[in-house]
Motif scaffolding. Structure first.
Motif, PDB file in Angstrom:
ATOM      1  N   SER A 113     -12.063 -12.008  -0.870  1.00 10.14           N
ATOM      2  CA  SER A 113     -11.284 -13.173  -1.288  1.00 10.14           C
ATOM      3  C   SER A 113      -9.788 -12.935  -1.157  1.00 10.14           C
ATOM      4  O   SER A 113      -9.008 -13.889  -1.146  1.00 10.14           O
ATOM      5  N   ARG A 114      -9.364 -11.674  -1.067  1.00 10.63           N
ATOM      6  CA  ARG A 114      -7.957 -11.299  -0.872  1.00 10.63           C
ATOM      7  C   ARG A 114      -7.868 -10.251   0.219  1.00 10.63           C
ATOM      8  O   ARG A 114      -8.853  -9.587   0.567  1.00 10.63           O
ATOM      9  N   ASP A 115      -6.683 -10.070   0.743  1.00 10.61           N
ATOM     10  CA  ASP A 115      -6.448  -8.981   1.672  1.00 10.61           C
ATOM     11  C   ASP A 115      -6.786  -7.655   0.990  1.00 10.61           C
ATOM     12  O   ASP A 115      -6.591  -7.502  -0.225  1.00 10.61           O
ATOM     13  N   ILE A 116      -7.278  -6.702   1.769  1.00 11.03           N
ATOM     14  CA  ILE A 116      -7.744  -5.446   1.202  1.00 11.03           C
ATOM     15  C   ILE A 116      -6.640  -4.732   0.426  1.00 11.03           C
ATOM     16  O   ILE A 116      -6.901  -4.029  -0.547  1.00 11.03           O
ATOM     17  N   ALA A 117      -5.369  -4.954   0.810  1.00 15.98           N
ATOM     18  CA  ALA A 117      -4.246  -4.317   0.121  1.00 15.98           C
ATOM     19  C   ALA A 117      -3.962  -4.924  -1.239  1.00 15.98           C
ATOM     20  O   ALA A 117      -3.231  -4.333  -2.041  1.00 15.98           O
ATOM     21  N   PHE A 118      -4.534  -6.099  -1.542  1.00 15.31           N
ATOM     22  CA  PHE A 118      -4.261  -6.787  -2.804  1.00 15.31           C
ATOM     23  C   PHE A 118      -5.476  -6.822  -3.720  1.00 15.31           C
ATOM     24  O   PHE A 118      -5.405  -7.425  -4.793  1.00 15.31           O
ATOM     25  N   GLU A 119      -6.570  -6.224  -3.310  1.00 17.99           N
ATOM     26  CA  GLU A 119      -7.758  -6.247  -4.154  1.00 17.99           C
ATOM     27  C   GLU A 119      -7.548  -5.417  -5.412  1.00 17.99           C
ATOM     28  O   GLU A 119      -6.922  -4.340  -5.353  1.00 17.99           O
TER      29      GLU A 119
ATOM     30  N   GLN B  12       0.812  -1.219   0.000  1.00 20.00           N
ATOM     31  CA  GLN B  12       0.000   0.000   0.000  1.00 20.00           C
ATOM     32  C   GLN B  12       0.846   1.270   0.000  1.00 20.00           C
ATOM     33  O   GLN B  12       1.727   1.432   0.845  1.00 20.00           O
ATOM     34  N   THR B  13       0.565   2.161  -0.918  1.00 17.15           N
ATOM     35  CA  THR B  13       1.039   3.535  -0.823  1.00 17.15           C
ATOM     36  C   THR B  13       0.078   4.286   0.100  1.00 17.15           C
ATOM     37  O   THR B  13      -1.000   3.780   0.452  1.00 17.15           O
ATOM     38  N   GLU B  14       0.439   5.502   0.465  1.00 18.93           N
ATOM     39  CA  GLU B  14      -0.452   6.301   1.306  1.00 18.93           C
ATOM     40  C   GLU B  14      -1.779   6.548   0.586  1.00 18.93           C
ATOM     41  O   GLU B  14      -2.858   6.480   1.197  1.00 18.93           O
ATOM     42  N   GLN B  15      -1.711   6.805  -0.720  1.00 25.38           N
ATOM     43  CA  GLN B  15      -2.927   7.040  -1.490  1.00 25.38           C
ATOM     44  C   GLN B  15      -3.791   5.783  -1.525  1.00 25.38           C
ATOM     45  O   GLN B  15      -5.018   5.850  -1.356  1.00 25.38           O
ATOM     46  N   ARG B  16      -3.149   4.635  -1.750  1.00 22.95           N
ATOM     47  CA  ARG B  16      -3.901   3.380  -1.788  1.00 22.95           C
ATOM     48  C   ARG B  16      -4.486   3.059  -0.408  1.00 22.95           C
ATOM     49  O   ARG B  16      -5.600   2.529  -0.299  1.00 22.95           O
ATOM     50  N   PHE B  17      -3.745   3.368   0.643  1.00 24.27           N
ATOM     51  CA  PHE B  17      -4.237   3.143   1.995  1.00 24.27           C
ATOM     52  C   PHE B  17      -5.528   3.919   2.235  1.00 24.27           C
ATOM     53  O   PHE B  17      -6.507   3.381   2.768  1.00 24.27           O
ATOM     54  N   LEU B  18      -5.557   5.171   1.854  1.00 25.22           N
ATOM     55  CA  LEU B  18      -6.758   5.978   2.042  1.00 25.22           C
ATOM     56  C   LEU B  18      -7.921   5.430   1.213  1.00 25.22           C
ATOM     57  O   LEU B  18      -9.074   5.420   1.666  1.00 25.22           O
ATOM     58  N   LEU B  19      -7.624   4.957  -0.005  1.00 23.29           N
ATOM     59  CA  LEU B  19      -8.656   4.366  -0.851  1.00 23.29           C
ATOM     60  C   LEU B  19      -9.211   3.098  -0.199  1.00 23.29           C
ATOM     61  O   LEU B  19     -10.435   2.901  -0.134  1.00 23.29           O
ATOM     62  N   ASP B  20      -8.329   2.236   0.299  1.00 26.26           N
ATOM     63  CA  ASP B  20      -8.763   0.998   0.931  1.00 26.26           C
ATOM     64  C   ASP B  20      -9.529   1.275   2.222  1.00 26.26           C
ATOM     65  O   ASP B  20     -10.507   0.595   2.528  1.00 26.26           O
ATOM     66  N   ALA B  21      -9.100   2.271   2.969  1.00 25.79           N
ATOM     67  CA  ALA B  21      -9.800   2.612   4.206  1.00 25.79           C
ATOM     68  C   ALA B  21     -11.238   3.041   3.914  1.00 25.79           C
ATOM     69  O   ALA B  21     -12.147   2.790   4.714  1.00 25.79           O
TER      70      ALA B  21
END
Length: 248
Positions: free
Chosen positions: A242-248, A189-198
């Protein structure tokens, strides 16, 4: 003065946990492994703020180091009043590409070290003292996906240990299982991806570390409450993946 042990005390969750105990006037024992300088800096910071903090170093992936840690803990401080088993070995593997060495380390850090620490404290505590243990688990144990295969198996062993202690019939030893969800950026996760996943979590944001601290101190303030399991994840365990939220 009451005493609290926080393992993995320099991690992103560990440091807020340590500070929360210091604010409640606990003597804080900070466990660290590779982050020795950070542990000493945290202890010095807490001391400047008027708290009492000590550092113990051990690599929980090494059985002899864990045994020595437990011996030193009891010799120097006696049985803590509170233990937070927060140390973790968070590394990625996947079924079909599993790593036996990673699995061994996961069981050592997530299961054997908490097992030894709690057993040592249980044997050393006064008969009239209350010992409260908090095992930091993971919401994925009730909402599984195959990512972080070895990590998950080690945490599953800690979950089983938590449940068995809860059924042991000890009024003087309470063991709680806290199951956080997404809290900090991890893995790819990048910071941007983290915020998207959150934003995919039902509450729309990651779980603040302060929520974990607040739950711990709520339970500590209710000594007649038996050990429990508590997801603190913004409802993440209610959204199967089906996958960890960081890999979706």
């Amino acid at each position: 003065m009451k005493c609290a042990l926080v393992t993995g005390a320099t991690s992103r969750l560990g440091a807020p946990l340590a500070r929360s105990f210091a604010r409640e006037n606990y003597r804080v024992i900070l466990h660290a492994n590779r982050s020795r300088d950070a542990a000493q800096e945290l202890a010095a910071s807490l001391t400047r703020e008027g708290a009492t903090a000590e550092v113990l170093i051990a690599d929980f992936a090494e059985r002899e180091a864990t045994a020595q840690f437990c011996e030193t803990l009891i010799e120097r401080f006696g049985a803590p009043d509170a233990i937070v088993n927060n140390a973790s070995n968070f590394a990625h593997d996947f079924p079909g590409c599993g790593d036996p060495a990673m699995l061994a380390a996961s069981f050592a850090v997530h299961a054997e070290a908490p097992f030894r620490i709690v057993e040592a404290a249980a044997r050393a505590k006064r008969a009239d003292a209350l010992l409260t243990v908090f095992n930091i688990l993971d919401q994925k144990l009730i909402n599984p996906n195959p990512d972080y295969f070895s990590y998950t198996l080690g945490k599953a062993a800690l979950l089983a240990m938590t449940e068995l202690w809860q059924r042991a019939g000890r009024a003087d030893i309470r063991v709680f299982g806290l199951l956080p969800g997404l809290m900090f950026p991890s893995g790819p996760q990048t910071e941007q991806r983290f915020l998207l996943d959150a934003g995919k979590i039902p509450t729309g944001h990651a779980t603040p570390a302060d929520d974990i601290c607040a739950a711990i101190h709520f339970y500590l303030g209710c000594p007649d409450m038996p050990g429990q399991m508590l997801p603190i994840d913004g409802g993440e365990h209610l959204a199967p993946r089906s996958r960890d939220i960081a890999f979706e």
